[in-house]
Write a protein that holds these residues in place. Structure first.
Motif, PDB file in Angstrom:
ATOM      1  N   UNK A 151       0.797  -1.125  -0.045  1.00 57.56           N
ATOM      2  CA  UNK A 151       0.016  -0.021  -0.012  1.00 57.56           C
ATOM      3  C   UNK A 151       0.692   1.224  -0.129  1.00 57.56           C
ATOM      4  N   UNK A 152       0.477   2.176  -0.806  1.00 57.67           N
ATOM      5  CA  UNK A 152       1.100   3.310  -0.710  1.00 57.67           C
ATOM      6  C   UNK A 152       0.345   4.113   0.007  1.00 57.67           C
ATOM      7  N   UNK A 153       0.935   5.440   0.824  1.00 56.22           N
ATOM      8  CA  UNK A 153       0.400   6.336   1.674  1.00 56.22           C
ATOM      9  C   UNK A 153      -0.745   5.555   2.614  1.00 56.22           C
ATOM     10  N   UNK A 154      -0.145   4.464   3.354  1.00 55.70           N
ATOM     11  CA  UNK A 154      -0.869   3.933   4.201  1.00 55.70           C
ATOM     12  C   UNK A 154      -0.991   4.355   5.614  1.00 55.70           C
ATOM     13  N   UNK A 155      -1.921   4.176   6.475  1.00 53.05           N
ATOM     14  CA  UNK A 155      -2.406   4.708   7.513  1.00 53.05           C
ATOM     15  C   UNK A 155      -1.227   4.542   8.761  1.00 53.05           C
ATOM     16  N   UNK A 156      -0.412   3.475   8.433  1.00 48.05           N
ATOM     17  CA  UNK A 156       0.484   3.050   9.404  1.00 48.05           C
ATOM     18  C   UNK A 156       1.927   3.432   8.935  1.00 48.05           C
ATOM     19  N   UNK A 157       2.317   2.769   7.552  1.00 51.20           N
ATOM     20  CA  UNK A 157       3.544   3.067   7.088  1.00 51.20           C
ATOM     21  C   UNK A 157       3.674   2.524   5.533  1.00 51.20           C
ATOM     22  N   UNK A 158       4.686   3.349   4.742  1.00 51.49           N
ATOM     23  CA  UNK A 158       4.638   3.459   3.693  1.00 51.49           C
ATOM     24  C   UNK A 158       5.179   2.189   2.995  1.00 51.49           C
ATOM     25  N   UNK A 159       4.476   1.542   1.955  1.00 50.14           N
ATOM     26  CA  UNK A 159       4.754   0.159   1.547  1.00 50.14           C
ATOM     27  C   UNK A 159       4.146  -0.990   2.406  1.00 50.14           C
ATOM     28  N   UNK A 160       3.250  -0.611   3.429  1.00 50.06           N
ATOM     29  CA  UNK A 160       2.554  -1.677   4.355  1.00 50.06           C
ATOM     30  C   UNK A 160       2.089  -2.771   3.496  1.00 50.06           C
ATOM     31  N   UNK A 161       2.461  -4.005   3.923  1.00 48.39           N
ATOM     32  CA  UNK A 161       2.413  -5.068   3.147  1.00 48.39           C
ATOM     33  C   UNK A 161       1.876  -6.290   3.995  1.00 48.39           C
ATOM     34  N   UNK A 162       0.600  -6.414   3.962  1.00 39.21           N
ATOM     35  CA  UNK A 162      -0.112  -7.144   4.621  1.00 39.21           C
ATOM     36  C   UNK A 162      -0.518  -8.623   3.898  1.00 39.21           C
ATOM     37  N   UNK A 163      -0.075  -9.927   4.443  1.00 36.53           N
ATOM     38  CA  UNK A 163      -0.476 -11.049   3.671  1.00 36.53           C
ATOM     39  C   UNK A 163      -1.221 -11.961   4.620  1.00 36.53           C
ATOM     40  N   UNK A 164      -1.464 -11.267   5.786  1.00 38.47           N
ATOM     41  CA  UNK A 164      -2.242 -12.189   6.838  1.00 38.47           C
ATOM     42  C   UNK A 164      -3.534 -12.813   6.188  1.00 38.47           C
ATOM     43  N   UNK A 165      -4.228 -12.606   5.067  1.00 37.47           N
ATOM     44  CA  UNK A 165      -5.203 -12.946   4.552  1.00 37.47           C
ATOM     45  C   UNK A 165      -4.891 -14.153   3.612  1.00 37.47           C
ATOM     46  N   UNK A 166      -3.484 -14.478   3.462  1.00 40.49           N
ATOM     47  CA  UNK A 166      -3.059 -15.587   2.276  1.00 40.49           C
ATOM     48  C   UNK A 166      -3.526 -17.149   2.939  1.00 40.49           C
ATOM     49  N   UNK A 167      -4.300 -17.906   2.067  1.00 35.48           N
ATOM     50  CA  UNK A 167      -4.395 -19.054   2.189  1.00 35.48           C
ATOM     51  C   UNK A 167      -3.218 -19.850   1.880  1.00 35.48           C
ATOM     52  N   UNK A 168      -2.444 -20.512   2.477  1.00 37.78           N
ATOM     53  CA  UNK A 168      -1.177 -21.139   2.233  1.00 37.78           C
ATOM     54  C   UNK A 168      -1.350 -22.255   1.165  1.00 37.78           C
ATOM     55  N   UNK A 169      -2.491 -22.895   1.437  1.00 41.27           N
ATOM     56  CA  UNK A 169      -2.888 -24.011   0.532  1.00 41.27           C
ATOM     57  C   UNK A 169      -3.041 -23.909  -1.019  1.00 41.27           C
ATOM     58  N   UNK A 170      -3.385 -22.358  -1.319  1.00 42.02           N
ATOM     59  CA  UNK A 170      -3.560 -21.948  -2.761  1.00 42.02           C
ATOM     60  C   UNK A 170      -2.516 -21.598  -3.191  1.00 42.02           C
ATOM     61  N   UNK A 171      -1.248 -21.372  -2.667  1.00 38.58           N
ATOM     62  CA  UNK A 171       0.091 -21.057  -3.249  1.00 38.58           C
ATOM     63  C   UNK A 171       0.760 -22.165  -3.994  1.00 38.58           C
TER      64      UNK A 171
END
Length: 710
Positions: A151-171
Motif C-alpha cells: 500500500x502507498x500512503x498507508x495509515x501506518x507505514x509506507x509500503x505496508x504489506x499485509x499478507x495475513x489473509x493469504x491461504x497457504x494451500x492456494x500458493x
C-alpha cells in the motif's frame, strides 16, 4: 462508513469466505474429482510471471504411488535462465511441508528474508532483508497473481504489506529477486521482489487444525471444470488468542475464487479474494515495566487496543509467451489502535492513537515480448495505478474513543511506469541484459480535519537503468554481474507538506557479483553486493510511524545451498551478513538502527509415500538499536518442526493426512522485534525515560491437523 454498515460488511465477508469452502466441495462433480486425482495431465502450469524459470509444482507431500516424484522449487536449474545469481523460486515440497507460525513466513522462502511481528496477527509483518529493516514492506515489493500487495500512503507505514489473509494451500509457487536489476519491477522493489502464484486447479480437500492458546484453522476448497476452464474455490476461517495476557481474540476469514480458461496461445484468469479480520494487539513493551506494571513479557499496558482489516481484490489476467496483461480493483478499510509512548504526550489521558485508511485502488499492466531469432528478445511494457483514499489519518483516542483528530486527509495518488528490456545471447553460454524504466507520479492531498493536515499537489518522476551479464564457464557453473537503480515512493502527506516536504521518489542503487553451481542434487549460489540509497525510512516511536532519514550505504554477502542427496531427503540453507551505515554522520555515530548484521536459515525435509517430516532453524542476527551502537538488539534463533502421516490406504480410505507442528521447539525467549526510544510510565519524569521496547517471540506451542483430499 457507519458502524452498522461496517458490521454488516464484515459479517457479509465472513459469510462469503466460509460459504466458499462449503460450496466448493459440493460443486465438484465425481467425474471432475476423478480427473483431478489422475494428476499429471492437469497439473498446474508454473508461473512465467516476470520471465522467471519454469518449474512444475505438484502435490508431493502425499501420494498413492511408490514412484511419486518429489519436486522442490529450490532444485530448479536456473543457469541460462536467471538474470542474477540471487534469483530463485520455491514450489512443491518446499512449501507443502514447511512449518508455519503465520502466513507471512511463506515469504521467508526468499533466502535471507526474515518476517517478524510486533502488534498482533492482523497487522502486517515486520520484514528484514539485506541489512534493511524494511518496516512493514518498504523496499520489498510483493505481487500475487500480478496484483501489487503493498500500500502507498498507508495509515501506518509506507509500503505496508499485509499478507495475513493469504491461504497457504492456494500458493503454487513463490519466485523472488534481490535488487532492482529487472525493468518490470518498480515501486518498493529496491531491495527485493516476490511474486506469488496461486493454483489454477486443486484437488478438492478439507482440513482442520487446532493448537495451543486457542488456535483453530479450518479450510476447504477445490476446483472443477466449468465452460472449458477451471474454477477454484477455497475458504478459510482462523481464530487465535495467542500467549498474551490480553487474549488476541483474532478472528480472520479469507475467501479465494479463481477461474482459468485457455485462450489463444495463453491463459485468461479472473480472480477474487476477500479478507476480514479483527484482533486485540499486544505491542512492544518497555522492558522496565516487566515485574512492576506487568507480570511478564506477555503482558500489556493498554488493554483497550483493537484492530480491524477489510480487503477485497478483483483481478483479470492474460498470460502468454508474448503478452502479459492484467487489471485489478481493490477495496480496503483498516484501522488500528496503538499506544507506543503511554503517558509521554498526555500524562492524564495517555497517548493512545488510532491510525486508519479507507481506499479504492485500481490499475494494470500491458507488456509485450518479441523474440528476434534464438539470441535476442525484447520486452516493453507500461503499468499504471491510482490510489483513491477517502480518508487516511491519525486520531488521539481515550480507550478507543476519539478525543480529537491530529490530521485526516483525502489522497489521490496516481502513477505511470514505462519500461523496456533486452536479453541478448551473442554467443553460446553468454547472456547480456539491459533495461530501463521511467516512472511518473502525482501526489494530491486534501485536508479533511485536524491541525496537522494540509492540501497540496506535487509531481515527481524518476529514471532507473539496469544492466546485467552472466556467463556459463563450465556445464553447471556460471558467473553473474548486475547493476540496477531503483526507488520507493514516499507518503503523499509528507510529500505535500508545505513546511518540510519529503521527496516524492527516493532513488538508490544496487550492484552485485556472484556465481552459481548446479551439479547433480546440489545447487550452490553466492553473491557479494553493494548498495546506497538517498533516504531511509526509520521507525519513530513517539509518532508510531516511519519517517525519512539520512542517506545510507551497505554491503554484504549471501550464501545459499540446496542439496538433495537422496530421493527422499532435501537440505537447504542460507547465510547472509551485511554492514550498514548512514552517510554524512560521524564515524561511530552512523549505525543504521534495526539493520541486521547477519541472518540465516537451515531446513531439512524427508518425504516418503506414507509420512514426511521437516525441521527449520531461523536465525535473526544482532543489530544496532541507535546510531552510536551503544544499545544493541541480540540474536534470536528459532526451531520449528513438522511431521505428517499420509497413509495410502487406511481401511479403504485414501487421501488422508494427519500432521503436527511444534513451533519454537526450544522455547526461546528472544525478541521478535526491539526498539530503543522514549516512553513514559505512570509516575515517571515528565520527559519520559529512554529505554528498550521489545516484543518477545511466541513461546513453544503445538498444533495438530487433519486434511482429507478427495
Amino acid at each position: 462508513m457507519t458502524t452498522t454498515t461496517q458490521s454488516l460488511s464484515r459479517y457479509g465477508t465472513a459469510i462469503t469466505a466460509s460459504t466458499m469452502a462449503a460450496l466448493c466441495l459440493m460443486a465438484v462433480p465425481a467425474h471432475a474429482r476423478a480427473r483431478l486425482a489422475r494428476g499429471s495431465d492437469d497439473a498446474d502450469q508454473p508461473a512465467s510471471g516476470s520471465n522467471e524459470a519454469a518449474g512444475e509444482a505438484r502435490n508431493t507431500a502425499a501420494g498413492n504411488d511408490d514412484n511419486v516424484i518429489i519436486v522442490y522449487g529450490r532444485g530448479e536449474r536456473r543457469i541460462g535462465i536467471a538474470g542474477a545469481a540471487s534469483e530463485g523460486g520455491v514450489a512443491g515440497a518446499d512449501l507443502e511441508v514447511r512449518p508455519l507460525l503465520r502466513p507471512g513466513e511463506l515469504l521467508e522462502a526468499t533466502p535471507g528474508l526474515i518476517a517478524t511481528q510486533h502488534s498482533g496477527g492482523g497487522k502486517a509483518n515486520q520484514f528484514f532483508l539485506r541489512g534493511f529493516n524494511l518496516d512493514h514492506g518498504t523496499d520489498l515489493s510483493v505481487t500475487m497473481d500480478g496484483v501489487p500487495m503493498n500500500f502507498r500512503t498507508h495509515g501506518h507505514g509506507q509500503g505496508y504489506l499485509d499478507v495475513n489473509g493469504l491461504i497457504p494451500e492456494t500458493v503454487q509457487r513463490v519466485d523472488y529477486r534481490k535488487g532492482p536489476y529487472r525493468a518490470d519491477a518498480g515501486d518498493f522493489s529496491f531491495v527485493g521482489s516476490t511474486f506469488i502464484t496461486t493454483h489454477d486447479r486443486m484437488d478438492p480437500f478439507a482440513l482442520a487444525e487446532v493448537g495451543s492458546y486457542g488456535y483453530r484453522r479450518f479450510v476447504a476448497g477445490g476446483s472443477t471444470q466449468v465452460g472449458g476452464g477451471d474454477l477454484v474455490l477455497v475458504g478459510q476461517a482462523k481464530f487465535n488468542n495467542g500467549p498474551w495476557s490480553l487474549p488476541e481474540d483474532f478472528a480472520g476469514y479469507s475467501g479465494y475464487l479463481k477461474y482459468s480458461l485457455p485462450l489463444g496461445d495463453g491463459t485468461l484468469r479472473a480472480s477474487a479474494t476477500v479478507f476480514d479480520a479483527s484482533w486485540a494487539p499486544t505491542e512492544q513493551l518497555p522492558e522496565r515495566a516487566v515485574g512492576t506494571l506487568v507480570d511478564d513479557r506477555y503482558g500489556t499496558l493498554d488493554r483497550t487496543l483493537r484492530g480491524n482489516t477489510e480487503r477485497q481484490i478483483f483481478a483479470l489476467n492474460y498470460d502468454s509467451d508474448d503478452w502479459r496483461v492484467n487489471a485489478y480493483l481493490q477495496h480496503y478499510d483498516w484501522s488500528l489502535l496503538s499506544n507506543f509512548t503511554y503517558f509521554l504526550e498526555d500524562p492524564v489521558n495517555g497517548d493512545q492513537l488510532r491510525q486508519y485508511d479507507q481506499l479504492w485502488t485500481y490499475g494494470g499492466r500491458l507488456e509485450r515480448t518479441v523474440r528476434l531469432g534464438e539470441t535476442l528478445s525484447l520486452r516493453a511494457g507500461v503499468e499504471g495505478r491510482v490510489d483513491d483514499i477517502g480518508r487516511v489519518g491519525l486520531d488521539e483516542t481515550i480507550e478507543g474513543v476519539k478525543e480529537f483528530t491530529v490530521g485526516a486527509f483525502a489522497v489521490n495518488e496516481s502513477s505511470v511506469g514505462v519500461y523496456a528490456e533486452a536479453i541478448w545471447k551473442p554467443v553460446e553460454r553468454l547472456m547480456l541484459i539491459g533495461g530501463a524504466r521511467g516512472d511518473f507520479y502525482r501526489f494530491s492531498t486534501r485536508a479533511l480535519e485536524g491541525e496537522s493536515s494540509w492540501s497540496g499537489v506535487v509531481k515527481d518522476s524518476i529514471f532507473t537503468p539496469k544492466i546485467g551479464a552472466n556467463y556459463q564457464v563450465f556445464d553447471g557453473v556460471a558467473l553473474y554481474a548486475n547493476y540496477g537503480e531503483g526507488f520507493h515512493s514516499n507518503d503523499a502527506r509528507g510529500v505535500t507538506n508545505p513546511d518540510d516536504p519529503a521527496p516524492g521518489l527516493v532513488k538508490g542503487n544496487f550492484k552485485e557479483v556472484g556465481g552459481r553451481i548446479e551439479h547433480g542434487g546440489l545447487i550452490l549460489s553466492g553473491v557479494y553486493w553493494w548498495s546506497q540509497i538517498a533516504s531511509e525510512l526509520i521507525y519513530v516511536g513517539d509518532a508510531g510511524a516511519v519517517e525519512p532519514s539520512d542517506p545510507s550505504k551497505r554491503h554484504g554477502y549471501e550464501l545459499t545451498a540446496f542439496w538433495k542427496p537422496l530421493s527422499w531427503l532435501a537440505i537447504d540453507g542460507v547465510w547472509t551478513a551485511s554492514h550498514a551505515r548512514f552517510v554524512g554522520l560521524p564515524e561511530g555515530e552512523n549505525y543504521v538502527p534495526g539493520a541486521l548484521e547477519a541472518a540465516g536459515e537451515l531446513g531439512v525435509s524427508a518425504i516418503f509415500p506414507e509420512f514426511n517430516a521437516a525441521a527449520r532453524l531461523r536465525y535473526l542476527g544482532p543489530h544496532a538499536l541507535i546510531e552510536d551502537n551503544s544499545q544493541r538488539g541480540q540474536q534470536t534463533a528459532l526451531v520449528n518442526l513438522r511431521g505428517a502421516w499420509t497413509p495410502r490406504n487406511l481401511g479403504g480410505l485414501t487421501g488422508l493426512e494427519l500432521y503436527g507442528e511444534v513451533l519454537n521447539v526450544f522455547d526461546s525467549e528472544g525478541d521478535d522485534i526491539d526498539y530503543f526510544y522514549v516512553t513514559r510510565l505512570p509516575g515517571e519524569p515528565a520527559d519520559g525515560i529512554e529505554g528498550r521496547n521489545s516484543r518477545i517471540v511466541e513461546p513453544r506451542q503445538f498444533r495438530v491437523g487433519a486434511k482429507m483430499t478427495f
